[in-house]
Scaffold this motif. Sequence first.
Motif, PDB file in Angstrom:
ATOM      1  N   ALA A   1       0.836  -1.205   0.000  1.00 43.58           N
ATOM      2  CA  ALA A   1       0.000   0.000   0.000  1.00 43.58           C
ATOM      3  C   ALA A   1       0.868   1.251   0.000  1.00 43.58           C
ATOM      4  N   ARG A   2       1.944   1.246   0.788  1.00 44.30           N
ATOM      5  CA  ARG A   2       2.857   2.400   0.801  1.00 44.30           C
ATOM      6  C   ARG A   2       3.499   2.595  -0.563  1.00 44.30           C
ATOM      7  N   ALA A   3       3.843   1.508  -1.230  1.00 44.41           N
ATOM      8  CA  ALA A   3       4.448   1.599  -2.568  1.00 44.41           C
ATOM      9  C   ALA A   3       3.467   2.213  -3.558  1.00 44.41           C
ATOM     10  N   VAL A   4       2.206   1.818  -3.463  1.00 39.11           N
ATOM     11  CA  VAL A   4       1.186   2.385  -4.353  1.00 39.11           C
ATOM     12  C   VAL A   4       1.034   3.879  -4.083  1.00 39.11           C
ATOM     13  N   LEU A   5       1.001   4.268  -2.808  1.00 32.89           N
ATOM     14  CA  LEU A   5       0.891   5.698  -2.479  1.00 32.89           C
ATOM     15  C   LEU A   5       2.096   6.477  -2.984  1.00 32.89           C
ATOM     16  N   ARG A   6       3.295   5.923  -2.807  1.00 31.83           N
ATOM     17  CA  ARG A   6       4.503   6.609  -3.303  1.00 31.83           C
ATOM     18  C   ARG A   6       4.414   6.823  -4.806  1.00 31.83           C
ATOM     19  N   GLU A   7       3.988   5.783  -5.517  1.00 32.45           N
ATOM     20  CA  GLU A   7       3.897   5.872  -6.977  1.00 32.45           C
ATOM     21  C   GLU A   7       2.802   6.849  -7.391  1.00 32.45           C
ATOM     22  N   TRP A   8       1.689   6.844  -6.683  1.00 34.00           N
ATOM     23  CA  TRP A   8       0.535   7.659  -7.067  1.00 34.00           C
ATOM     24  C   TRP A   8       0.746   9.135  -6.767  1.00 34.00           C
ATOM     25  N   ASN A   9       1.194   9.442  -5.536  1.00 33.62           N
ATOM     26  CA  ASN A   9       1.276  10.857  -5.170  1.00 33.62           C
ATOM     27  C   ASN A   9       2.566  11.260  -4.461  1.00 33.62           C
ATOM     28  N   GLY A  10       3.534  10.367  -4.424  1.00 34.19           N
ATOM     29  CA  GLY A  10       4.810  10.723  -3.813  1.00 34.19           C
ATOM     30  C   GLY A  10       4.817  10.652  -2.287  1.00 34.19           C
ATOM     31  N   TYR A  11       3.737  10.207  -1.669  1.00 36.34           N
ATOM     32  CA  TYR A  11       3.664  10.122  -0.209  1.00 36.34           C
ATOM     33  C   TYR A  11       4.674   9.102   0.291  1.00 36.34           C
ATOM     34  N   ASP A  12       5.634   9.557   1.079  1.00 37.36           N
ATOM     35  CA  ASP A  12       6.674   8.660   1.582  1.00 37.36           C
ATOM     36  C   ASP A  12       7.339   9.264   2.812  1.00 37.36           C
ATOM     37  N   PRO A  13       6.611   9.352   3.937  1.00 40.22           N
ATOM     38  CA  PRO A  13       7.210   9.958   5.132  1.00 40.22           C
ATOM     39  C   PRO A  13       8.337   9.100   5.691  1.00 40.22           C
ATOM     40  N   ASP A  14       9.353   9.764   6.233  1.00 38.57           N
ATOM     41  CA  ASP A  14      10.413   9.016   6.909  1.00 38.57           C
ATOM     42  C   ASP A  14       9.925   8.682   8.319  1.00 38.57           C
ATOM     43  N   ALA A  15      10.744   7.981   9.085  1.00 39.65           N
ATOM     44  CA  ALA A  15      10.331   7.518  10.417  1.00 39.65           C
ATOM     45  C   ALA A  15       9.977   8.685  11.333  1.00 39.65           C
ATOM     46  N   GLY A  16      10.737   9.773  11.263  1.00 38.20           N
ATOM     47  CA  GLY A  16      10.450  10.938  12.103  1.00 38.20           C
ATOM     48  C   GLY A  16       9.130  11.584  11.739  1.00 38.20           C
ATOM     49  N   GLU A  17       8.883  11.738  10.452  1.00 41.70           N
ATOM     50  CA  GLU A  17       7.611  12.315  10.006  1.00 41.70           C
ATOM     51  C   GLU A  17       6.447  11.411  10.396  1.00 41.70           C
ATOM     52  N   GLN A  18       6.655  10.115  10.282  1.00 41.98           N
ATOM     53  CA  GLN A  18       5.604   9.179  10.658  1.00 41.98           C
ATOM     54  C   GLN A  18       5.298   9.283  12.151  1.00 41.98           C
ATOM     55  N   ALA A  19       6.324   9.420  12.965  1.00 39.62           N
ATOM     56  CA  ALA A  19       6.123   9.576  14.410  1.00 39.62           C
ATOM     57  C   ALA A  19       5.346  10.845  14.714  1.00 39.62           C
ATOM     58  N   GLU A  20       5.679  11.936  14.022  1.00 42.69           N
ATOM     59  CA  GLU A  20       4.945  13.198  14.209  1.00 42.69           C
ATOM     60  C   GLU A  20       3.482  13.036  13.805  1.00 42.69           C
ATOM     61  N   LEU A  21       3.238  12.357  12.686  1.00 43.37           N
ATOM     62  CA  LEU A  21       1.870  12.130  12.236  1.00 43.37           C
ATOM     63  C   LEU A  21       1.100  11.271  13.239  1.00 43.37           C
ATOM     64  N   ASP A  22       1.751  10.247  13.775  1.00 45.64           N
ATOM     65  CA  ASP A  22       1.108   9.387  14.775  1.00 45.64           C
ATOM     66  C   ASP A  22       0.767  10.178  16.029  1.00 45.64           C
ATOM     67  N   THR A  23       1.684  11.037  16.458  1.00 48.21           N
ATOM     68  CA  THR A  23       1.441  11.870  17.641  1.00 48.21           C
ATOM     69  C   THR A  23       0.266  12.800  17.409  1.00 48.21           C
ATOM     70  N   GLU A  24       0.218  13.403  16.238  1.00 47.52           N
ATOM     71  CA  GLU A  24      -0.886  14.307  15.913  1.00 47.52           C
ATOM     72  C   GLU A  24      -2.208  13.558  15.862  1.00 47.52           C
ATOM     73  N   LEU A  25      -2.204  12.367  15.271  1.00 43.00           N
ATOM     74  CA  LEU A  25      -3.424  11.571  15.236  1.00 43.00           C
ATOM     75  C   LEU A  25      -3.873  11.196  16.645  1.00 43.00           C
ATOM     76  N   ASP A  26      -2.937  10.789  17.501  1.00 40.25           N
ATOM     77  CA  ASP A  26      -3.274  10.464  18.895  1.00 40.25           C
ATOM     78  C   ASP A  26      -3.881  11.677  19.598  1.00 40.25           C
ATOM     79  N   ARG A  27      -3.293  12.859  19.371  1.00 43.20           N
ATOM     80  CA  ARG A  27      -3.807  14.077  19.997  1.00 43.20           C
ATOM     81  C   ARG A  27      -5.233  14.354  19.539  1.00 43.20           C
ATOM     82  N   ARG A  28      -5.472  14.236  18.245  1.00 43.83           N
ATOM     83  CA  ARG A  28      -6.807  14.507  17.711  1.00 43.83           C
ATOM     84  C   ARG A  28      -7.830  13.491  18.201  1.00 43.83           C
ATOM     85  N   MET A  29      -7.406  12.227  18.294  1.00 44.63           N
ATOM     86  CA  MET A  29      -8.316  11.196  18.785  1.00 44.63           C
ATOM     87  C   MET A  29      -8.674  11.450  20.257  1.00 44.63           C
TER      88      MET A  29
END
Length: 85
Positions: free
Chosen positions: A51-79
């Motif tokens: 799924a990540r490979a498809v997203l990278r190919e489709w729209n370039g979405y490819d967060p590194d580990a640090g960006e992913q951690a930030e996104l997870d933290t933000e999602l936890d905060r919003r939840m």
Amino acid sequence: MSDANIRIPAEARDRLAEIAAEEGLSLRAYLARLAESLLTPAERAERAEKARAVLREWNGYDPDAGEQAELDTELDRRMAEAGAT
């Protein structure tokens, strides 16, 4: 195919047997079908990578580990915020 004995609480067995009966299956057939429908951790990881490979190919979405951690933290905060209302 050989059978296996699995020890579970009687309440869990009875619940599974009731669900199986409602679907017109024996408990054995229901559990076999359930096992076939679930993914192992390795299979889930493989699907996630695809799924990540498809997203990278489709729209370039490819967060590194640090960006992913930030996104997870933000999602936890919003939840947590959504659950507090």
